[in-house]
Scaffold this active site. Structure first.
Site: not given
Ligand SMILES: *Cc1c(COP(=O)(O)O)cnc(C)c1O
Length: 475
Positions: A113
């Site tokens: 993220k």
């Molecule tokens: C947020 C997250 C996901 C899922 O991603 P999305 O964009 O919500 O589908 C998967 N793995 C990790 C480690 C995350 O932080």
């Protein structure tokens, strides 16, 4: 380039408006009016670019309200090796012939993220300064979004962050990462409930237009278009690294929760990036796997939302799916609105299995899906360590579990690495019998003093809290 709502509201917005607004006025999600097309000549020209230059080229297609020199400077100060750990920013790690991990989680909070949020932080600071405005960001997190947002916004001028998380449900490391921040503009709110309660409060507060306007409320959760477009960039980077001058396609597997990451893959594919298949991996919370297998989208109740060992994928509904369904329905906004507004409200589900556009979706959009369980996760973590001398986190393990089922000869498979193992130490110990390595800068983080406010799952209480903080800060 202008942006429209998936639910058909007539206002056309500029990029920076979607940046600050998040959700559209009618409750829909912003999408570009059309997807810009990238042809082979452009792909050839982009292949040799550095990550920040590639980010600039991709963003330039979507941003018409920031002068190019400014946008370029923002891309350059965001995607620095000092912040993301290597000059490639999202390097590939080869596991096997045709099987790669694309490393997206070497940023400040050790989850993918950061890729979008660091850009968002710089864009928001830029735009607020240009408008002489302030913004209060309200977000919901089950772990990684919140810390990524806070690390992107800490100390930024004109911005306050109010981040809700489900009380006691994040890993010890994630809680420590967020709650130990002492910056004045960062406010942690622990909600007595699950992640979806937090997300509902965001929606409810954002739909109170009067409150939203008075307190300048914006969002950074995964529905923000800018996060999607920032993530589009690494699909291009992964493709260039895996395809080494060949124009053949790649497959990409994405550990998925709110459908934000894989939605960016869908956008990249719509732009013409040769992605053959987009493989969606869920954990036991298999709302999305069920949708892609059957055409039925059934939101889970609170009781049916499981707490798993890949917690960042523990969702009962996938807030970005609406963007894909809008494309699937050939951008029929009134149909999208009736599905996501009326049918979900009345029945908690909708069924596209009889729609010919769903029946051909796998072919048209390249989607495949699968799910992974706790046992699969542990087995894959052990197997990946044993075979490839590589430690993957539980979410990436879900991706590998599902991705390996869908590998095709001749086509490279990229599995997106979404977090570092240290964030999920308990599961890593269960799988490998030892503590995962911890980057030195996080030593002792659990022992730092914490700043967090516990509140009930009630939108009005959260509104009052925000109003009090904002008032105290301005007088
Ligand atoms: C947020 C997250 C996901 C899922 O991603 P999305 O964009 O919500 O589908 C998967 N793995 C990790 C480690 C995350 O932080």
């Amino acid at each position: 380039m202008h942006y429209v709502s998936t639910r058909g509201h007539s206002g056309r917005k500029q990029f920076c408006e979607t940046l600050l607004e998040g959700l559209a006025q009618d409750g829909g999600l912003y999408v570009p009016e059309t997807y810009p097309h990238v042809d082979d000549t452009m792909l050839d020209a982009w292949r040799a670019l550095s990550y920040p230059s590639l980010a600039f080229e991709v963003l330039s297609l979507y941003v018409s309200d920031i002068p190019p020199a400014d946008l370029k400077a923002i891309c350059e100060k965001t995607y620095m090796p000092e912040i993301f750990g290597s000059p490639d920013i999202t390097p590939l790690r080869k596991l096997d012939t045709g099987l790669y991990l694309q490393q997206l989680s070497n940023g400040p909070t050790l989850a993918f993220k950061d890729m979008a949020m660091q850009l968002l932080g710089n864009l928001i600071e830029y735009e607020l300064a240009r408008r002489h405005e302030e913004l209060n960001i309200l977000g919901a997190t089950s772990g990684d979004t919140g810390s990524a947002a806070e690390y992107a916004m800490r100390g930024k001028k004109g911005v306050r962050v109010f981040m809700m998380s489900p009380h006691g449900r994040m890993s010890a490391f994630q809680q420590a990462q967020m709650f130990s921040l002492q910056d004045d503009n960062i406010h942690n709110i622990a909600i007595d409930g699950v992640f979806d309660d937090c997300q509902d409060i965001v929606k409810r507060v954002s739909s109170d237009l009067e409150f939203k306007r008075r307190h300048r409320i914006g969002a950074v959760n995964s529905i923000n278009w800018v996060r999607i477009v920032a993530q589009v960039v690494y699909y291009f980077s992964g493709y260039f690294q895996a395809s080494e001058g060949r124009s053949a396609g790649v497959d990409v597997t994405v550990p998925s929760g709110n459908f934000g990451n894989i939605c960016a893959g869908h956008v990249a594919r719509m732009m013409g990036l040769p992605i053959s298949r987009l493989v969606l991996a869920t954990n036991e919370n298999d709302v999305l796997d069920e949708f892609f297998r059957t055409g039925v989208y059934r939101v889970r109740s609170r009781a049916d939302t499981l707490e798993t060992s890949s917690p960042s994928m523990d969702i009962s509904k996938a807030s970005n799916l609406e963007r894909f369904v809008f494309d699937l329905l050939d951008r029929d906004a009134s149909r999208t609105k009736s599905l996501f507004d009326d049918e979900l409200r009345e029945r908690g589900s909708f069924d596209l299995s009889g729609d010919p556009r769903f029946v051909t979706a796998a072919t048209r959009f390249g989607f495949r899906s699968g799910k992974s369980t706790h046992a699969d996760r542990l087995a894959t973590i052990r197997d990946t360590w044993g075979r490839y001398n590589t430690v993957v986190d539980p979410h990436t393990a879900d991706g590998l579990t599902v991705g390996r089922i869908h590998t095709a000869p001749e086509t490279p498979m990229l599995v997106l690495e979404t977090a570092q193992p240290i964030k999920f130490a308990a599961t890593m110990r269960e799988a490998l019998g030892r503590q995962p390595d911890r980057p030195q800068r996080f030593d002792g983080i659990e022992d730092l003093p914490r700043r967090v406010k516990v509140l009930p799952p009630d939108a009005q209480t959260v509104k009052n809290y925000i109003a009090d903080v904002v008032q105290a800060a301005t007088c």
